[in-house]
Design a protein around this motif. Sequence first.
Motif, PDB file in Angstrom:
ATOM      1  N   SER A  58      12.335  58.752  14.846  1.00 41.42           N
ATOM      2  CA  SER A  58      12.185  57.351  15.218  1.00 41.42           C
ATOM      3  C   SER A  58      12.819  56.505  14.123  1.00 41.42           C
ATOM      4  O   SER A  58      12.717  56.835  12.936  1.00 41.42           O
ATOM      5  N   VAL A  59      13.472  55.428  14.534  1.00 40.78           N
ATOM      6  CA  VAL A  59      14.057  54.483  13.590  1.00 40.78           C
ATOM      7  C   VAL A  59      13.175  53.244  13.573  1.00 40.78           C
ATOM      8  O   VAL A  59      12.839  52.692  14.625  1.00 40.78           O
ATOM      9  N   ILE A  60      12.793  52.828  12.369  1.00 43.94           N
ATOM     10  CA  ILE A  60      11.936  51.656  12.226  1.00 43.94           C
ATOM     11  C   ILE A  60      12.714  50.535  11.549  1.00 43.94           C
ATOM     12  O   ILE A  60      13.444  50.762  10.590  1.00 43.94           O
ATOM     13  N   GLU A  61      12.598  49.349  12.108  1.00 40.93           N
ATOM     14  CA  GLU A  61      13.213  48.149  11.529  1.00 40.93           C
ATOM     15  C   GLU A  61      12.200  47.016  11.626  1.00 40.93           C
ATOM     16  O   GLU A  61      11.602  46.807  12.683  1.00 40.93           O
ATOM     17  N   GLY A  62      11.977  46.323  10.518  1.00 34.30           N
ATOM     18  CA  GLY A  62      11.058  45.201  10.535  1.00 34.30           C
ATOM     19  C   GLY A  62       9.671  45.550  11.010  1.00 34.30           C
ATOM     20  O   GLY A  62       8.994  44.742  11.655  1.00 34.30           O
ATOM     21  N   GLY A  63       9.212  46.770  10.685  1.00 31.61           N
ATOM     22  CA  GLY A  63       7.864  47.184  11.045  1.00 31.61           C
ATOM     23  C   GLY A  63       7.695  47.630  12.483  1.00 31.61           C
ATOM     24  O   GLY A  63       6.570  47.867  12.936  1.00 31.61           O
ATOM     25  N   ARG A  64       8.806  47.766  13.233  1.00 35.10           N
ATOM     26  CA  ARG A  64       8.739  48.179  14.635  1.00 35.10           C
ATOM     27  C   ARG A  64       9.642  49.396  14.865  1.00 35.10           C
ATOM     28  O   ARG A  64      10.704  49.510  14.253  1.00 35.10           O
ATOM     29  N   ILE A  65       9.225  50.264  15.784  1.00 31.43           N
ATOM     30  CA  ILE A  65      10.098  51.355  16.214  1.00 31.43           C
ATOM     31  C   ILE A  65      11.145  50.759  17.162  1.00 31.43           C
ATOM     32  O   ILE A  65      10.803  50.165  18.185  1.00 31.43           O
ATOM     33  N   VAL A  66      12.421  50.920  16.804  1.00 31.27           N
ATOM     34  CA  VAL A  66      13.492  50.338  17.632  1.00 31.27           C
ATOM     35  C   VAL A  66      14.281  51.403  18.392  1.00 31.27           C
ATOM     36  O   VAL A  66      14.905  51.108  19.409  1.00 31.27           O
ATOM     37  N   ILE A  67      14.270  52.641  17.893  1.00 29.91           N
ATOM     38  CA  ILE A  67      14.945  53.755  18.558  1.00 29.91           C
ATOM     39  C   ILE A  67      14.092  54.993  18.340  1.00 29.91           C
ATOM     40  O   ILE A  67      13.554  55.199  17.248  1.00 29.91           O
ATOM     41  N   GLU A  68      13.969  55.836  19.373  1.00 27.88           N
ATOM     42  CA  GLU A  68      13.276  57.111  19.191  1.00 27.88           C
ATOM     43  C   GLU A  68      13.822  58.121  20.183  1.00 27.88           C
ATOM     44  O   GLU A  68      14.367  57.757  21.225  1.00 27.88           O
ATOM     45  N   GLY A  69      13.709  59.404  19.824  1.00 27.31           N
ATOM     46  CA  GLY A  69      14.182  60.436  20.723  1.00 27.31           C
ATOM     47  C   GLY A  69      14.423  61.740  19.978  1.00 27.31           C
ATOM     48  O   GLY A  69      14.010  61.915  18.827  1.00 27.31           O
ATOM     49  N   GLU A  70      15.080  62.676  20.669  1.00 26.79           N
ATOM     50  CA  GLU A  70      15.435  63.941  20.021  1.00 26.79           C
ATOM     51  C   GLU A  70      16.409  63.675  18.874  1.00 26.79           C
ATOM     52  O   GLU A  70      17.308  62.834  18.993  1.00 26.79           O
ATOM     53  N   ALA A  71      16.229  64.403  17.773  1.00 28.33           N
ATOM     54  CA  ALA A  71      17.065  64.169  16.597  1.00 28.33           C
ATOM     55  C   ALA A  71      18.545  64.366  16.913  1.00 28.33           C
ATOM     56  O   ALA A  71      19.399  63.599  16.435  1.00 28.33           O
ATOM     57  N   ASP A  72      18.873  65.384  17.715  1.00 31.54           N
ATOM     58  CA  ASP A  72      20.276  65.629  18.073  1.00 31.54           C
ATOM     59  C   ASP A  72      20.868  64.447  18.825  1.00 31.54           C
ATOM     60  O   ASP A  72      22.039  64.102  18.639  1.00 31.54           O
ATOM     61  N   ASP A  73      20.050  63.821  19.681  1.00 31.29           N
ATOM     62  CA  ASP A  73      20.537  62.656  20.427  1.00 31.29           C
ATOM     63  C   ASP A  73      20.756  61.462  19.502  1.00 31.29           C
ATOM     64  O   ASP A  73      21.749  60.731  19.640  1.00 31.29           O
ATOM     65  N   LEU A  74      19.831  61.267  18.565  1.00 26.92           N
ATOM     66  CA  LEU A  74      19.995  60.147  17.635  1.00 26.92           C
ATOM     67  C   LEU A  74      21.207  60.329  16.733  1.00 26.92           C
ATOM     68  O   LEU A  74      21.860  59.359  16.346  1.00 26.92           O
ATOM     69  N   ALA A  75      21.504  61.594  16.412  1.00 31.95           N
ATOM     70  CA  ALA A  75      22.673  61.859  15.563  1.00 31.95           C
ATOM     71  C   ALA A  75      23.983  61.498  16.259  1.00 31.95           C
ATOM     72  O   ALA A  75      25.019  61.354  15.601  1.00 31.95           O
ATOM     73  N   ARG A  76      23.938  61.332  17.596  1.00 33.22           N
ATOM     74  CA  ARG A  76      25.150  60.942  18.344  1.00 33.22           C
ATOM     75  C   ARG A  76      25.057  59.516  18.880  1.00 33.22           C
ATOM     76  O   ARG A  76      25.986  59.045  19.533  1.00 33.22           O
ATOM     77  N   ASP A  77      23.931  58.853  18.615  1.00 37.82           N
ATOM     78  CA  ASP A  77      23.705  57.510  19.152  1.00 37.82           C
ATOM     79  C   ASP A  77      24.462  56.494  18.295  1.00 37.82           C
ATOM     80  O   ASP A  77      24.218  56.397  17.085  1.00 37.82           O
ATOM     81  N   PRO A  78      25.373  55.718  18.885  1.00 37.63           N
ATOM     82  CA  PRO A  78      26.149  54.747  18.091  1.00 37.63           C
ATOM     83  C   PRO A  78      25.281  53.758  17.321  1.00 37.63           C
ATOM     84  O   PRO A  78      25.659  53.312  16.237  1.00 37.63           O
ATOM     85  N   ARG A  79      24.111  53.433  17.854  1.00 37.60           N
ATOM     86  CA  ARG A  79      23.225  52.503  17.131  1.00 37.60           C
ATOM     87  C   ARG A  79      22.764  53.101  15.804  1.00 37.60           C
ATOM     88  O   ARG A  79      22.534  52.374  14.825  1.00 37.60           O
ATOM     89  N   VAL A  80      22.652  54.416  15.777  1.00 37.84           N
ATOM     90  CA  VAL A  80      22.241  55.098  14.554  1.00 37.84           C
ATOM     91  C   VAL A  80      23.447  55.418  13.685  1.00 37.84           C
ATOM     92  O   VAL A  80      23.463  55.139  12.485  1.00 37.84           O
ATOM     93  N   THR A  81      24.475  55.988  14.293  1.00 37.03           N
ATOM     94  CA  THR A  81      25.632  56.413  13.500  1.00 37.03           C
ATOM     95  C   THR A  81      26.336  55.212  12.861  1.00 37.03           C
ATOM     96  O   THR A  81      26.747  55.274  11.697  1.00 37.03           O
ATOM     97  N   ASP A  82      26.441  54.112  13.592  1.00 34.59           N
ATOM     98  CA  ASP A  82      27.137  52.944  13.022  1.00 34.59           C
ATOM     99  C   ASP A  82      26.328  52.274  11.932  1.00 34.59           C
ATOM    100  O   ASP A  82      26.867  51.814  10.934  1.00 34.59           O
ATOM    101  N   ALA A  83      25.001  52.225  12.122  1.00 37.94           N
ATOM    102  CA  ALA A  83      24.162  51.516  11.157  1.00 37.94           C
ATOM    103  C   ALA A  83      23.855  52.346   9.909  1.00 37.94           C
ATOM    104  O   ALA A  83      23.736  51.790   8.813  1.00 37.94           O
ATOM    105  N   TYR A  84      23.712  53.664  10.073  1.00 37.61           N
ATOM    106  CA  TYR A  84      23.209  54.474   8.964  1.00 37.61           C
ATOM    107  C   TYR A  84      24.130  55.593   8.516  1.00 37.61           C
ATOM    108  O   TYR A  84      23.933  56.153   7.452  1.00 37.61           O
ATOM    109  N   LEU A  85      25.097  55.956   9.332  1.00 32.61           N
ATOM    110  CA  LEU A  85      25.861  57.168   9.039  1.00 32.61           C
ATOM    111  C   LEU A  85      27.358  56.942   8.950  1.00 32.61           C
ATOM    112  O   LEU A  85      28.135  57.889   9.015  1.00 32.61           O
ATOM    113  N   GLY A  86      27.774  55.712   8.828  1.00 35.72           N
ATOM    114  CA  GLY A  86      29.203  55.433   8.702  1.00 35.72           C
ATOM    115  C   GLY A  86      29.986  55.867   9.924  1.00 35.72           C
ATOM    116  O   GLY A  86      31.171  56.184   9.833  1.00 35.72           O
TER     117      GLY A  86
END
Length: 235
Positions: free
Chosen positions: A203-231
């Motif tokens: 789960s990704v938390i921002e400002g005290g709220r869960i904003v994204i959650e799911g299988e880790a493999d899916d998050l590793a390919r999610d542009p919201r995660v890769t762009d914000a945290y993984l370059g």
Amino acid sequence: MSNLLEVRNLSLKIGVQEILHDVSVSVPRGGIVAVLGANGVGKTSLMRCISGIYHATGGSILVDGEDITKLKSHEIAERGVLQAPEGRQIFSNMTVLENLVIGGGPLGKQELDHVLSLFPRLEERLKQQAGSMSGGEQQMLCIGRALMRKPKVLLLDEPSLGLAPKLVRFICDLVERIRSEGYSVLLVEQNVKAALRIAGRASVIEGGRIVIEGEADDLARDPRVTDAYLGGHVH
């Protein structure tokens, strides 16, 4: 696979400031779940609520079906929820062995042997002052101390913080080994890449709220995660 730890709609206010809002996270038996996000978004506050340092102002926390939301921290530890805190917080002036004994409650040789099998480097340094060890060794001691009580749920708060890449890989491999032995792990991390590599769910938390959650493999390919945290990508 049933959930060993369930955090349901948790809220936390400190004074007038809302630190956590409607946060839900669950950890299955024998699973690793990661809570990800930048510094200061509420990850450590979540851990402190679960371990009883902070008391939630809304929602509930269940371990093995028992509501522990209003219990004191020592009562929560007695029910098998142990934390390896951010910043390690070892007893610097004590030896490695003394840290393990005082952190683990009644010392059992079986538990000590198990911890030392996971961390051979600690066995080499049992009589050494803990404060004289490297950051990586101190992190091993912090995790080993929590494992001395054979926790049902191990809370790991930023275990890779301040460590060199080689040691980050070692800690990640170790967490996977702990999970393979049947432990359930809730992992809080700023190192998103490392956490997604070993977690089952995240789960990704921002400002005290869960904003994204799911299988880790899916998050590793999610542009919201890769762009914000993984370059933009994960290796």
